[in-house]
Scaffold this active site. Sequence first.
Site, short mmCIF file in Angstrom:
data_model
loop_
_atom_site.label_atom_id
_atom_site.label_comp_id
_atom_site.label_asym_id
_atom_site.label_seq_id
_atom_site.Cartn_x
_atom_site.Cartn_y
_atom_site.Cartn_z
CG ASP A 1 3.05 -19.74 82.12
OD1 ASP A 1 3.43 -21.42 81.88
OD2 ASP A 1 2.03 -19.40 83.26
CG ASP B 1 -4.22 -7.99 62.20
OD1 ASP B 1 -4.87 -8.02 62.36
OD2 ASP B 1 -3.63 -9.62 60.75
CG ASP C 1 -1.94 -22.41 85.52
OD1 ASP C 1 -1.96 -23.38 84.97
OD2 ASP C 1 -2.42 -21.45 85.31
#
Lengths: 564, 686
Positions: B311, B348, B527
Site C-alpha cells: 500500500d 490543530d 483485503d
Amino acid sequence: MNTEINGIILMFVLTILFAYPLGKYIANIFEGQRTILDPVFNPIEKFLFRISRLDSQKEMNWKEHMVALLTLNAVWFLLGMIILMNQGWLPLNPDGNPSMTPDLAFNTTVSFVSNTNLQHYSGETGMSYFGQLMLQLFQFISAGAGIAAAAVVFNALKARSTEQLGNFYNYFLKSCTRILLPLSVIVAITIMFNGTPMTFLGKDQVISMQGDTMHVSRGPAAAMVAIKQIGTNGGGFFGANSSVPFENPNYLTNIIENVSINLVPIALVFALGFYLRKKKLAWMIYGVMTVGYLCLLIPTIYLEMNGNPMLANLGVTQNLGSMEGKEVRFGPAASAFWAITTTVTSNGSVNAMHDSLTPLSGMFTMLGMQINALYGGVGVGFLNFFIFIIIAVFIAGLMVGRTPELLGKKVEAKEIKIAMLIFLLHPFLILIFTALASYLIYLNPDLPWLNNPGHHGFSEMLYEYTSSSANNGSGFEGLADNTPWWNISCGVVMLLSRFIPIIGPVAIAGILAKKKYIPESAGTLRTDTGTFGIMVFAVIIILAALSFFIALALGPIAEYFSMS
Amino acid sequence: MKRQRKTPLLQSALLNEALRQSFIKLNPKILFRNPVMFTVEVGTVVMLAVCIWILTGEKSQGSFTYNFSIFIILLLTVLFANFAEAIAEARGKAQADSLRKTREETSAKLVIENKAGFAVTVQNILSLELKKNDVFICETGDIIPSDGEIIEGIATIDESAITGESAPVIRESGGDKSSVTGGTKVLSDKIKVIVTTMPGESFLDKMIALVENATRQKTPNEIALTILLAGFTLIFIIVCATLQPFSLYANAHIPISAYISLFICLIPTTIGGLLSAIGIAGMDRALRANVIAKSGKAVETAGDLDTILLDKTGTITIGNRKATHFFAANGVDDFLFIQNCLIASLADETPEGKSIVELANQKGAVMSADTMHHVDTMIKFTAETRSSGVNLSDGRRIRKGAFDAIKKISNDAGNTFPKETEDSVREISSNGGTPLVVTENEKVIGVIELQDIIKPGIQERFERLRKMGVKTVMVTGDNPLTAKYIAEKAGVDDFIAEAKPEDKMIYIRKEQQLGKLVAMMGDGTNDAPALAQADVGVAMNSGTAAAKEAGNMVDLDNDPTKLIEVVEIGKQLLMTRGTLTTFSIANDVAKYFAIVPALFIVSIPALQALNIMNLYSPQSAILSAVIFNAIIIPMLIPLALKGVAYRPIGASKLLRRNLFVYGLGGIIVPFIGIKLIDLIITVIIQ
C-alpha cells in the site's frame, strides 16, 4: 612436440569440430524439420507406420513413451534369444559356429539390447554371421532408443506446461535412420577402404612364410565396427575388438573410430542447446563433461607413457611407455586416449587390454564408468547427467535461498526422490554384486574366475560389474567370465542399469514438464553459468568419490601403492 | 512502536530445559522422524552391545576403553543433535512468553454501572483486565485499550499507527462503522465502547499458542532435503555393508566399531542433526521481527517471492501528509495568508496541523504573544464540519478544511470560489498532494498544499528487493498521474492506481498465472480475499479478524515494510539448510582419508600412503574422526539458529560465495580439525 600427443590433440579437436554442426542437425531432426535424407526414408517410414498401424503423429506423455520403449525392447529380447540359441543351424554360418547356451544367450542378448555389448564370447568362434547381423541391428536400435529417450527429455524441458512430449516411434525411427545410419555408412566405407573386411565368405586360408596353414576369420565386419563406435555400443566383430588389425587397421582408422565414439554423445549436448535455444547451457554441460574427461584422460596418458615401474626395475626399458597389452601401431598415448574415451562414453570397444593398464589408469577407466555421465552413452549419457543436474540444482538452489528451479520448473520432493533412487542404483549394483562375487571367492578360493590374485583380481571383478552397470561392455578380461554366475549376474545388472536410469530421468522430465513455468528473475539461479558448472562438477566428483572410494582403495589404489 | 526483543543465544533457563529435552528426544519413536539421526542411534545401540560383548570376554573387537569411548561419542552425537532441536524450540517458547508480557499495557476507563444500568463511576484499570462485555470510555487523546464496538457517540480516530492511513476515520455507534481496534487513538469527541473479545482469545493469543505448541509440520523443501539426506545415508549403508565381504576377500579383519564409526562419520549427521533446529529457528527469527508465521511453509515461501504488493500510504510514504506550499488567492498578501494559516492551525493537534505550523515558521511567520492575545476561541476539527480553525477577538473567523467542505461554507455565505484557487487545488491533486483550503470570514483566501512524504531510505530498500529479484508494486487510491509520480519517485517497479479492493485480487491472479509467487499486506475485511489468494498474505495485527484469518502471517508491528524482512528470513532459512548440507557432505572427504587407511593398516600396509594427515594410530584416527563428527554439531548450533547471512548480490555470485565458504571450507576444515584432535589424543594417551 611429441607426435603421440599431437595425435591425441588432433582427435580431441576433430571431435568437437564434427560434433557441433552435428548437434545442430540433430536438433533440426527433433524439431521435425526436413533433412536431405527425407526423400529416401520418408516413403519407407510411411509404409512401416501404415502396416504397423502406429500413428507417428500422436503426442505421448512420459508414461506412454516408456511403455513404447519397454515393449519394443521386450520384442527384441525374445528375438535375440531365439536367434542366438539357434544360430548353429540357421543360415549364414559358413564357419559352423555353435548355438549359444541359454545363459550365454541371455547375457549376450541383454548385453546388446541394453547397449552394453559386454561379450562373454568371441566373435570368431562363438557367433554366426546371421547372429552378427542381428547384433548389428541391435546396435542400431538400442542406440536409437537411447537417443529417443533423450529427445523426450529435451522436449520436456521446453519453456511451457504440457504432458504432450512428442511421439516415441517417430523419435526412435528418426534417430536410427537420420542420425545413426548415415554416420555409420560414412565410417564403414572409410574403414573398409583401409582394410576392414566386409564379406559373407567364411574363414580365409593363408599359408605363412614358414609354410604353416592359417585360418583367418573374416566376415561383414566394417558395418559392425562403424555402428559399434557411432552408437556407443562397443561390441566388436572379433573377440579382441578394435585392437585386431581387421577391425582397426591403422592409425587413421584409429582416429576415425576414436572420434566416432565421442561424436554423437557430444553432438547431443549441443543439440540440447540448439533445441532449447539455450546454447550457453549446452556449453556449460559440455564444459563440465570435458573437464571431467580431461581429469581422467591427462593422468592416464601420463601414466601409460611413463611405463611400468615394476618392469623398469627388472631392467626392461620403458621409454616407449607401458606397452604391455597395447598395439605397437597405436602406442601408449592413443591407447590411453581410447581407454578413457570408451569408458566415459559407455562405449566399451577397446584397442588395448585394459587389464594391462597401470593400476591408476585402470582406476580412471573405472571412474569414468562409475560416473557414467561424462559424455556418456548416446542419449543415456545426457540422461545420467540430468540426474546430477537435478541434485546440483537442488543443493545450489537452497544455497542461494530459493526453492530450487530448473529451466523455470520447481524441483520438489518427488523429483529428488527419483533422482536419488537413480543415482543410488549404480553404486548399489556395482558394490553389491562385487561384494557377492568377493564373498564367493572368500568362501571358495579355488573358483576358476580370477587369473590374478589379490588387488588386481578384485579390480577385475569390480571392473566387470562397473562395466555392466554402466552399460559399457568393456572388460578387464583377466576374468574367466563365460560361466553361469557371471553371465546371469552381469545380465541382471545390465538390464536393471539400462532401463531404470532411462525411466527415472524421463519421469522427472515428464513431471517437470507438467509444472507451471516460472519466468526467470534476478533471484533465479541460472543454470547456464560457469558457477553452476562448478557446482555440478563438484556434485559429480564428490558423489562418485564417496560411493566408490573404498572399493577403489582396495583395488587399483592398493595395487598402485604396493607397486611403488 | 517497534519492539526489540533479543534473547541471548544461550540462557541458563533455556539451557536446562534444552538439556532435559535432549534426553527425552532419545526415544526412538520421536527420533524416527529424522532418518539420519535415527541411524546414528541404532549405531550407538550396536556399540553398546559390542561393549557388553567385550565385557563378557570377547577378544576380537579391541579394548573395552576404546569401544566404550566410541559408544560415548556416538551417544553424544545424538544428544548434540537433540540439543540443537531442543534449544531452538525452547527459544521459540521463550519468545512467545516475552511476546505475551510486552503486549500493550494501556489503561482503560472502565465504566461501573449500577443495577439500573446507569453509569456511576469510571475506574482506571489495565487493558489486560478488560473482560468481554465490559464497557469503557475513550476521550480525545486516549488510546483505545481493546477491540470493541461503539455503543454511544461518534469520534474521529487516528488509525495511522495501524493502517498507515493518514486521514482520520470516523467511527460511530450503530451500523458497520462501529468497531474500534485496540491501539488506535481517539482524536476528537468521546465514545463508549463495549469489549467484544474474551481475554486471551484475541487473534494474537491464538497465534502465541500456535508458536508455543510448535506442532510443526515439515515444509516441502524440508521434505525434499530429508529425502536427499536419506539417499546419502543409503549410499553409505551400501558402502559400509559391502566393506565386510571386501575385507574378507582382502583378508582384513575390521572390528565392528570401525564399521559403525565409518558409517556414522560418512552419513550427513551435521545437517541431519541441525535440520529441524534450522526450521524452528526460521520461525523464531520471523517472530523476532515481530511477525508471526502460521506455518514454516509460509516463511519458506517468502524466500521465493517474485512480486510484492505494498500500500502506498504508510509503506512507501510516511503515514501523515505534510504541508509543503502555501498558495494565496489573488489579491491576498502572501505573508498575511501564511500568518492566517498559522493562526488557523494553532488549535490543530493533528500531524498535518503541526506541519503547517512548522512550514509557516520556516517561511518567517511567527506566533507572537500579540497574536496569541487575539485568539478568542479555537474551533476543533469534527467529523461533521470537516474543518477547523479559530475565532479571533477582532471578529475574524479563520477556517481551513477539505475542498468540498470549505466550498460549501463559502457558497453558503454567498461568496464565489476564486478560480485561481480552484486551479491550484487541481494542480496540487495532480502532483500527488492534498489541498487544504483556507477561508477568512467565509471568503477563500488561499490553499495549503499537503504532500505525501516518501519515507527516507525506501528507495534503497526497493533497490535491495530488486537485486533479490523481487518486483514491487504500489497500490494506491490515487489517480494514475499522482500514482505514477510517487511510484517513480519511490522507485517501485509498478503501481495500481485508483485501486479498489478487487483490483489487488485481479493483479495477484494475473501474476500467479505467470507462475509468480505474490505477497501482499493488508488489514481490512475487504483485503481478506486477496490475502487468502496471495502466496504470502501478511495481515496486520490491528487489522480485522477476517484479514488475520485469511493471511498466513501476522505482523505485530503493523509495519508494512516488514515484507522485506520476511523475504530475507525465508531466504536465510533455505540458505542455512543448503550451505550446511554442502558442508556436511564435503566433510566426508577428510573422514575417508582418516578412516580408510586405519581400516587396512594390517592387511594392506601400502594404503598407509593415504594417511596424508599422518594420524598417530588407527584407533586415534577413528576416534578423531568420530569426535570431530560429534562436536561439529554443537559448534554449528549458533549458525543454525542465527541463519546464514543473505546478501542480495545475485544468485550466481551468492552461490559462488557459499560454495567457496561452505564447500571448500567443508573439505578443508575437517582435515585441520581431525589432525588437531588426533594430536590431543596422542598427548593424552602418551
